[in-house]
Scaffold this motif. Structure first.
Motif, PDB file in Angstrom:
ATOM      1  N   ASP A  86       0.823  -1.223   0.000  1.00 14.90           N
ATOM      2  CA  ASP A  86       0.000   0.000   0.000  1.00 14.90           C
ATOM      3  C   ASP A  86       0.851   1.263   0.000  1.00 14.90           C
ATOM      4  N   PHE A  87       2.171   1.130   0.144  1.00  7.85           N
ATOM      5  CA  PHE A  87       3.056   2.285   0.268  1.00  7.85           C
ATOM      6  C   PHE A  87       4.021   2.367  -0.909  1.00  7.85           C
ATOM      7  N   LYS A  88       4.361   3.597  -1.286  1.00  4.34           N
ATOM      8  CA  LYS A  88       5.326   3.857  -2.361  1.00  4.34           C
ATOM      9  C   LYS A  88       6.278   4.944  -1.875  1.00  4.34           C
ATOM     10  N   LEU A  89       7.482   4.942  -2.427  1.00  2.12           N
ATOM     11  CA  LEU A  89       8.482   5.951  -2.091  1.00  2.12           C
ATOM     12  C   LEU A  89       8.754   6.776  -3.341  1.00  2.12           C
ATOM     13  N   VAL A  90       8.684   8.098  -3.207  1.00  4.96           N
ATOM     14  CA  VAL A  90       8.954   8.997  -4.322  1.00  4.96           C
ATOM     15  C   VAL A  90      10.304   9.665  -4.071  1.00  4.96           C
ATOM     16  N   ALA A  91      11.186   9.591  -5.071  1.00  3.50           N
ATOM     17  CA  ALA A  91      12.531  10.163  -4.947  1.00  3.50           C
ATOM     18  C   ALA A  91      12.539  11.619  -5.399  1.00  3.50           C
ATOM     19  N   LYS A  95      10.891   9.958  -9.561  1.00  2.64           N
ATOM     20  CA  LYS A  95      10.638   8.545  -9.829  1.00  2.64           C
ATOM     21  C   LYS A  95       9.988   7.889  -8.609  1.00  2.64           C
ATOM     22  N   THR A  96       8.996   7.017  -8.850  1.00  2.00           N
ATOM     23  CA  THR A  96       8.288   6.323  -7.782  1.00  2.00           C
ATOM     24  C   THR A  96       8.814   4.896  -7.656  1.00  2.00           C
ATOM     25  N   TYR A  97       9.065   4.476  -6.406  1.00  2.00           N
ATOM     26  CA  TYR A  97       9.598   3.152  -6.128  1.00  2.00           C
ATOM     27  C   TYR A  97       8.598   2.340  -5.312  1.00  2.00           C
ATOM     28  N   GLU A  98       8.461   1.082  -5.663  1.00  3.19           N
ATOM     29  CA  GLU A  98       7.664   0.158  -4.866  1.00  3.19           C
ATOM     30  C   GLU A  98       8.584  -0.527  -3.869  1.00  3.19           C
ATOM     31  N   ILE A  99       7.983  -1.222  -2.904  1.00  2.00           N
ATOM     32  CA  ILE A  99       8.798  -1.925  -1.918  1.00  2.00           C
ATOM     33  C   ILE A  99       9.703  -2.932  -2.619  1.00  2.00           C
ATOM     34  N   ASP A 100      10.832  -3.230  -1.990  1.00  2.00           N
ATOM     35  CA  ASP A 100      11.777  -4.197  -2.542  1.00  2.00           C
ATOM     36  C   ASP A 100      11.297  -5.592  -2.140  1.00  2.00           C
ATOM     37  N   HIS A 101      10.889  -6.378  -3.122  1.00  2.00           N
ATOM     38  CA  HIS A 101      10.322  -7.707  -2.866  1.00  2.00           C
ATOM     39  C   HIS A 101      11.347  -8.752  -2.438  1.00  2.00           C
ATOM     40  N   LYS A 132       9.453  11.680  -0.479  1.00  2.00           N
ATOM     41  CA  LYS A 132       8.214  11.474   0.266  1.00  2.00           C
ATOM     42  C   LYS A 132       7.776  10.018   0.204  1.00  2.00           C
ATOM     43  N   LEU A 133       7.016   9.628   1.215  1.00  2.00           N
ATOM     44  CA  LEU A 133       6.426   8.302   1.316  1.00  2.00           C
ATOM     45  C   LEU A 133       4.930   8.480   1.131  1.00  2.00           C
ATOM     46  N   THR A 134       4.324   7.663   0.267  1.00  2.00           N
ATOM     47  CA  THR A 134       2.889   7.792   0.029  1.00  2.00           C
ATOM     48  C   THR A 134       2.151   6.525   0.437  1.00  2.00           C
ATOM     49  N   TYR A 135       0.913   6.724   0.871  1.00  2.00           N
ATOM     50  CA  TYR A 135       0.015   5.617   1.187  1.00  2.00           C
ATOM     51  C   TYR A 135      -1.064   5.625   0.127  1.00  2.00           C
ATOM     52  N   GLN A 136      -1.134   4.561  -0.656  1.00  2.00           N
ATOM     53  CA  GLN A 136      -2.138   4.450  -1.709  1.00  2.00           C
ATOM     54  C   GLN A 136      -2.641   3.024  -1.817  1.00  2.00           C
ATOM     55  N   PRO A 137      -3.640   2.705  -0.992  1.00  2.00           N
ATOM     56  CA  PRO A 137      -4.188   1.344  -1.034  1.00  2.00           C
ATOM     57  C   PRO A 137      -4.926   1.045  -2.344  1.00  2.00           C
ATOM     58  N   THR A 138      -5.265   2.082  -3.093  1.00  2.00           N
ATOM     59  CA  THR A 138      -5.859   1.934  -4.429  1.00  2.00           C
ATOM     60  C   THR A 138      -4.977   2.730  -5.388  1.00  2.00           C
ATOM     61  N   ASP A 139      -5.503   3.131  -6.523  1.00  2.00           N
ATOM     62  CA  ASP A 139      -4.725   3.917  -7.482  1.00  2.00           C
ATOM     63  C   ASP A 139      -4.500   5.350  -7.014  1.00  2.00           C
ATOM     64  N   LYS A 140      -5.276   5.809  -6.050  1.00  2.00           N
ATOM     65  CA  LYS A 140      -5.220   7.189  -5.583  1.00  2.00           C
ATOM     66  C   LYS A 140      -4.347   7.310  -4.327  1.00  2.00           C
ATOM     67  N   THR A 144       0.422  11.554   2.200  1.00  2.00           N
ATOM     68  CA  THR A 144       1.825  11.724   1.857  1.00  2.00           C
ATOM     69  C   THR A 144       2.587  12.213   3.078  1.00  2.00           C
ATOM     70  N   TRP A 145       3.728  11.579   3.356  1.00  2.00           N
ATOM     71  CA  TRP A 145       4.619  12.008   4.426  1.00  2.00           C
ATOM     72  C   TRP A 145       5.886  12.537   3.759  1.00  2.00           C
ATOM     73  N   LYS A 146       6.260  13.782   4.047  1.00  2.00           N
ATOM     74  CA  LYS A 146       7.494  14.341   3.513  1.00  2.00           C
ATOM     75  C   LYS A 146       8.678  13.776   4.289  1.00  2.00           C
ATOM     76  N   ILE A 147       9.800  13.672   3.603  1.00  2.00           N
ATOM     77  CA  ILE A 147      11.027  13.115   4.181  1.00  2.00           C
ATOM     78  C   ILE A 147      12.097  14.190   4.143  1.00  2.00           C
ATOM     79  N   LYS A 148      12.898  14.265   5.209  1.00  2.00           N
ATOM     80  CA  LYS A 148      14.026  15.186   5.214  1.00  2.00           C
ATOM     81  C   LYS A 148      15.239  14.491   5.821  1.00  2.00           C
TER      82      LYS A 148
END
Length: 150
Positions: A86-91, A95-101, A132-140, A144-148
């Protein structure tokens, strides 16, 4: 005498390698700007301190593992689902990254009043910085949590 000189040289090399590793970890340390918990659709989501670790591979590519420990508590009266997918990481480069499987992945249905805990593991190239880290259990994107940098 030669053995003592060799031993001292080896010790110095090992100690200097440890120092470089520590500086590198500090260089990549990050934290979420908003550290308090948030309730989304009946799920209370809370993060612990973010961990950064160098990844050593057979290839010569530098990679950093960003680990986000997360806890979800179901505050609603019906079961809810929560998982690492449900979470993605935006650099910083967009670019958007999915969890490392290749690391442990969590996810399950959470009964009312129950908790689920796990870690979100994202592997990025050494020079790629998370924004930033995003929570998107669906397509939307729902949150969003900002990262510093620390």
């Amino acid at each position: 005498m030669k053995k003592i000189s060799l031993l001292i040289t080896i010790l110095l090399l090992v100690m200097s390698g440890c120092t470089q590793k520590k500086e590198r970890e500090n260089e990549n340390s990050i934290k979420l700007v908003e550290e308090e918990s948030v309730v989304i659709d009946g799920l209370e989501i809370q993060f612990s301190e973010v961990k950064t670790t160098d990844i050593v591979t057979q290839k010569d590519d530098e990679r950093i593992l960003y680990t986000f420990p997360v806890t979800g508590k179901n505050l609603s009266s019906v079961s809810k689902g929560l998982g690492a997918a449900d979470f993605k990481l935006v650099a910083m480069d967009g670019k958007t990254y999915e969890i490392d499987h290749s690391f442990v992945i969590f996810g399950d249905s959470v009964a009312p009043g129950e908790r689920i805990e796990g870690e979100l593991n994202f592997s990025l190239e050494g020079k790629t910085l998370p924004e930033k880290l995003t929570y998107q259990p669906t397509d939307k994107v729902v949150k969003t949590w900002k990262i510093k940098k620390k």
